[in-house]
Design an enzyme around this catalytic site. Structure first.
Site, short mmCIF file in Angstrom:
data_model
loop_
_atom_site.label_atom_id
_atom_site.label_comp_id
_atom_site.label_asym_id
_atom_site.label_seq_id
_atom_site.Cartn_x
_atom_site.Cartn_y
_atom_site.Cartn_z
N THR A 25 2.15 -3.90 -6.67
CA THR A 25 3.47 -3.85 -5.96
C THR A 25 4.51 -4.63 -6.28
OG1 THR A 25 4.24 -4.00 -3.76
CG2 THR A 25 2.21 -5.20 -4.05
N ASP A 26 5.81 -4.15 -5.84
CA ASP A 26 6.88 -5.22 -6.18
C ASP A 26 6.90 -6.40 -5.45
OD1 ASP A 26 7.51 -4.10 -3.84
OD2 ASP A 26 9.56 -3.42 -4.60
N GLU A 27 5.89 -6.39 -4.13
CA GLU A 27 5.94 -7.40 -3.20
C GLU A 27 5.52 -8.87 -4.04
OE1 GLU A 27 4.94 -6.91 0.56
OE2 GLU A 27 5.81 -5.06 0.69
N TYR A 80 -0.84 -10.27 2.53
CA TYR A 80 -0.87 -8.87 1.69
C TYR A 80 -0.60 -9.25 0.33
CZ TYR A 80 0.38 -4.69 -0.33
OH TYR A 80 0.90 -3.52 -1.29
N LYS A 133 -2.59 -9.32 -3.28
CA LYS A 133 -2.03 -8.32 -4.38
C LYS A 133 -1.83 -9.12 -5.78
CE LYS A 133 -1.79 -4.44 -4.50
NZ LYS A 133 -3.04 -3.26 -4.79
P1 NAD Z 1 -3.12 3.25 2.10
O1 NAD Z 1 -3.50 2.15 3.21
O2 NAD Z 1 -2.44 4.61 2.46
O3 NAD Z 1 -4.80 3.63 1.48
C1 NAD Z 1 -5.58 2.88 1.30
C2 NAD Z 1 -6.95 3.59 0.92
O4 NAD Z 1 -7.74 2.73 0.40
C3 NAD Z 1 -7.43 4.23 1.87
O5 NAD Z 1 -8.01 5.58 1.69
C4 NAD Z 1 -8.60 3.41 2.37
O6 NAD Z 1 -9.75 4.17 3.05
C5 NAD Z 1 -9.12 2.92 1.09
N1 NAD Z 1 -9.74 1.56 1.04
C6 NAD Z 1 -9.29 0.39 1.71
N2 NAD Z 1 -10.24 -0.43 1.51
C7 NAD Z 1 -11.16 0.00 0.72
C8 NAD Z 1 -12.28 -0.56 0.04
N3 NAD Z 1 -12.84 -1.78 0.38
N4 NAD Z 1 -13.39 0.35 -0.56
C9 NAD Z 1 -12.90 1.67 -0.82
N5 NAD Z 1 -11.71 2.11 -0.08
C10 NAD Z 1 -11.16 1.32 0.49
O7 NAD Z 1 -2.37 2.46 1.02
P2 NAD Z 1 -1.29 3.15 -0.01
O8 NAD Z 1 -0.13 2.92 0.62
O9 NAD Z 1 -1.69 4.59 -0.46
O10 NAD Z 1 -1.39 1.91 -1.29
C11 NAD Z 1 -2.10 2.33 -2.29
C12 NAD Z 1 -2.07 1.33 -3.39
O11 NAD Z 1 -0.95 1.18 -3.73
C13 NAD Z 1 -2.34 -0.10 -2.71
O12 NAD Z 1 -3.17 -1.02 -3.63
C14 NAD Z 1 -1.10 -0.78 -2.65
O13 NAD Z 1 -1.09 -2.06 -2.45
C15 NAD Z 1 -0.02 -0.04 -3.76
N6 NAD Z 1 1.20 0.07 -3.41
C16 NAD Z 1 1.59 0.89 -2.35
C17 NAD Z 1 2.95 1.06 -2.10
C18 NAD Z 1 3.58 1.90 -1.06
O14 NAD Z 1 4.81 1.99 -0.51
N7 NAD Z 1 2.84 2.22 0.02
C19 NAD Z 1 3.82 0.60 -3.08
C20 NAD Z 1 3.29 -0.25 -4.19
C21 NAD Z 1 2.28 -0.34 -4.13
O1 DAU Z 2 7.40 -2.62 -1.78
C1 DAU Z 2 6.05 -1.89 -1.72
C2 DAU Z 2 5.23 -2.42 -0.45
O2 DAU Z 2 6.03 -1.25 0.34
C3 DAU Z 2 3.94 -1.96 -0.41
O3 DAU Z 2 3.15 -2.72 -1.41
C4 DAU Z 2 3.14 -2.00 0.74
O4 DAU Z 2 1.69 -1.67 0.69
C5 DAU Z 2 3.91 -0.96 1.57
O5 DAU Z 2 3.30 -1.02 2.95
C6 DAU Z 2 5.34 -1.28 1.89
O6 DAU Z 2 5.73 -2.77 2.30
P1 DAU Z 2 6.71 -2.76 3.62
O7 DAU Z 2 6.49 -3.82 4.41
O8 DAU Z 2 8.08 -2.91 2.80
O9 DAU Z 2 6.81 -1.39 4.24
P2 DAU Z 2 6.97 -0.91 5.92
O10 DAU Z 2 6.90 0.38 5.96
O11 DAU Z 2 5.84 -1.93 6.56
O12 DAU Z 2 8.23 -1.73 6.33
C7 DAU Z 2 9.38 -1.27 5.59
C8 DAU Z 2 10.71 -2.10 6.20
O13 DAU Z 2 10.77 -1.65 7.85
C9 DAU Z 2 10.28 -3.46 6.15
O14 DAU Z 2 11.28 -4.52 5.96
C10 DAU Z 2 9.72 -3.90 7.54
C11 DAU Z 2 10.62 -2.62 8.43
N1 DAU Z 2 9.84 -2.43 9.83
C12 DAU Z 2 8.70 -1.76 9.70
C13 DAU Z 2 8.07 -1.13 10.66
C14 DAU Z 2 6.42 -0.60 10.67
C15 DAU Z 2 10.67 -1.90 10.96
O15 DAU Z 2 11.84 -2.44 10.98
N2 DAU Z 2 9.93 -1.57 11.78
C16 DAU Z 2 8.70 -1.05 11.99
O16 DAU Z 2 8.07 -0.73 12.76
#
Ligand code: NAD
Ligand code: DAU
Length: 339
Positions: free
Chosen positions: A125-127, A153, A157
């Site tokens: 992730t970019d985080e 988190y 990562k």
């Molecule tokens: P998500 O939370 O929607 O899905 C995570 C999945 O992993 C779920 O199906 C869960 O059951 C499974 N899981 C969790 N713990 C596990 C374990 N111990 N063993 C097996 N399975 C397990 O997550 P997402 O948003 O799809 O993110 C997927 C990946 O991409 C993550 O590694 C996250 O860090 C990364 N990522 C997410 C975003 C985003 O915007 N959502 C952006 C950049 C990177």
């Molecule tokens: O940048 C990549 C990341 O993006 C991934 O690594 C993470 O897994 C993914 O969850 C996401 O993280 P963020 O924290 O950026 O996403 P989230 O949707 O939780 O929040 C997006 C922005 O919105 C953040 O600035 C917090 C804000 N927010 C979020 C929620 C849930 C609100 O203002 N209100 C809310 O209720």
């Protein structure tokens, strides 16, 4: 070709499973997911009918079970999406983030070493780069930006990323890492900003915006992320990190207002609530490397992607209503009640 996709029942992993099954009719896709609150087997309904798809309900931290899967399936490639992914939950309870995101990654890489592999790909992730200030719009994260994390988190990562690079240098494991910005699209769990706002607006519930809503995220349509990973595992250079992002920065409040407008809901639903602890201000990815080396560019413009996403949530109410009617309620009360 057999690919193990961990976390394939979650948001991005499931989109990746569908992308790969559709594009490569001769690949076997093996999904390993322990179905935490974020994993949903109904998300994979379409894949479970496909003879090229197999599902294991297994925790990536379970070394014995993971080794058995590797022994039976003999994967060529592993793509690790499995993770605890929600920043707010990590602030509340970091432990499971360290277990799954770091130790789970270690188990998978140990299995790769034991049974042999062509490629281990870590979905990061970019985080891991921390955040950028709002008043320096010329700054972007490159692959050389130092790791500088804010939340449990992102720290977990980053820990995993360092371990992946160490396994490459120390044991010669053929690894790649992608660091992507915020995704949006179908099957996004409704605890995250965009699906939460869509679901709450449709139910005429308050739209909780943290702080002043001025934090900026760089939004990428999930299918573009899947295409980037597809390119990296086939053509990316071993040992390299690739940033993935859409050059699509938006303030949270503008996203929430746009969702209100698209759904014909009043902005009076917007409620400013206490800020997230340690809240990152701005994320912005420089995707020059993946463009130059692999020819990747985001294909879906935000104005189209958000329409597709809203349409999906309108047409798949049962999927997210089932989720928010369960244990999600107690999560929501705990997270938002006294904010
Ligand atoms: P998500 O939370 O929607 O899905 C995570 C999945 O992993 C779920 O199906 C869960 O059951 C499974 N899981 C969790 N713990 C596990 C374990 N111990 N063993 C097996 N399975 C397990 O997550 P997402 O948003 O799809 O993110 C997927 C990946 O991409 C993550 O590694 C996250 O860090 C990364 N990522 C997410 C975003 C985003 O915007 N959502 C952006 C950049 C990177
Ligand atoms: O940048 C990549 C990341 O993006 C991934 O690594 C993470 O897994 C993914 O969850 C996401 O993280 P963020 O924290 O950026 O996403 P989230 O949707 O939780 O929040 C997006 C922005 O919105 C953040 O600035 C917090 C804000 N927010 C979020 C929620 C849930 C609100 O203002 N209100 C809310 O209720």
């Amino acid at each position: 070709m057999t690919i193990i996709v961990t976390g394939g029942a979650g948001f991005i992993g499931s989109n990746f499973v569908y992308h790969m099954l559709e594009k490569y009719s001769d690949y076997k896709i093996v999904c390993v997911d322990c179905l935490t609150y974020a994993g949903n087997l109904s998300t994979l309904e379409g894949a479970l009918e496909n003879p090229n798809f197999k599902f294991y309900k297994t925790n990536i931290c379970d070394r014995e079970e993971i080794y058995k899967i590797f022994e039976d399936e003999k994967p060529n490639i592993v793509v690790n999406f499995a993770a605890e992914s929600h920043v707010d939950r990590s602030i509340d309870n970091p432990e499971v983030f360290l277990k799954t995101n770091i130790l789970g990654t270690q188990v998978l890489m140990d299995a790769c070493r034991k049974y042999g592999i062509d490629r281990y790909h870590q979905v990061s992730t970019d985080e891991v780069y921390g955040d950028l200030p709002l008043d320096r719009p010329e700054l972007f994260f490159t692959e050389e930006t130092p790791i500088h994390t804010s939340s449990p988190y992102s720290s977990s990562k980053a820990g995993a990323d360092l371990l992946v690079l160490a396994y490459h240098r120390t044991y010669g494991l053929p690894v790649t890492i992608s660091r992507c910005s915020n995704n949006y699209g179908p099957y996004h769990f409704p605890e995250k900003l965009i699906p939460l706002m869509i679901a709450n607006a449709l139910n005429e519930k308050p739209l909780p915006v943290y702080g002043k809503g001025e934090n900026v995220r760089d939004w990428l349509y999930v299918k573009d992320h899947c295409k980037a990973i597809d390119l990296i595992i086939h053509k990316g250079r071993v040992g390299e990190v690739y940033n993935v992002g859409g050059h699509n920065e938006m303030a949270n409040i503008d996203i929430v207002k746009l969702i209100c407008q698209k759904l014909g809901k009043s902005e009076d639903l917007i409620t400013y609530v206490a800020d997230r602890k340690g809240h990152d201000m701005r994320y912005a990815i420089d995707p020059t490397k993946i463009h130059r080396e692999l020819g990747w560019l985001p294909e879906t413009k935000f104005k189209d992607g958000i329409d597709l996403t809203i349409k999906w949530y309108l047409e798949n109410r049962e999927w997210w209503e089932t989720i928010i009617s369960g244990e999600y309620q107690s999560y929501y009360d705990k997270m938002y009640k006294n904010r």
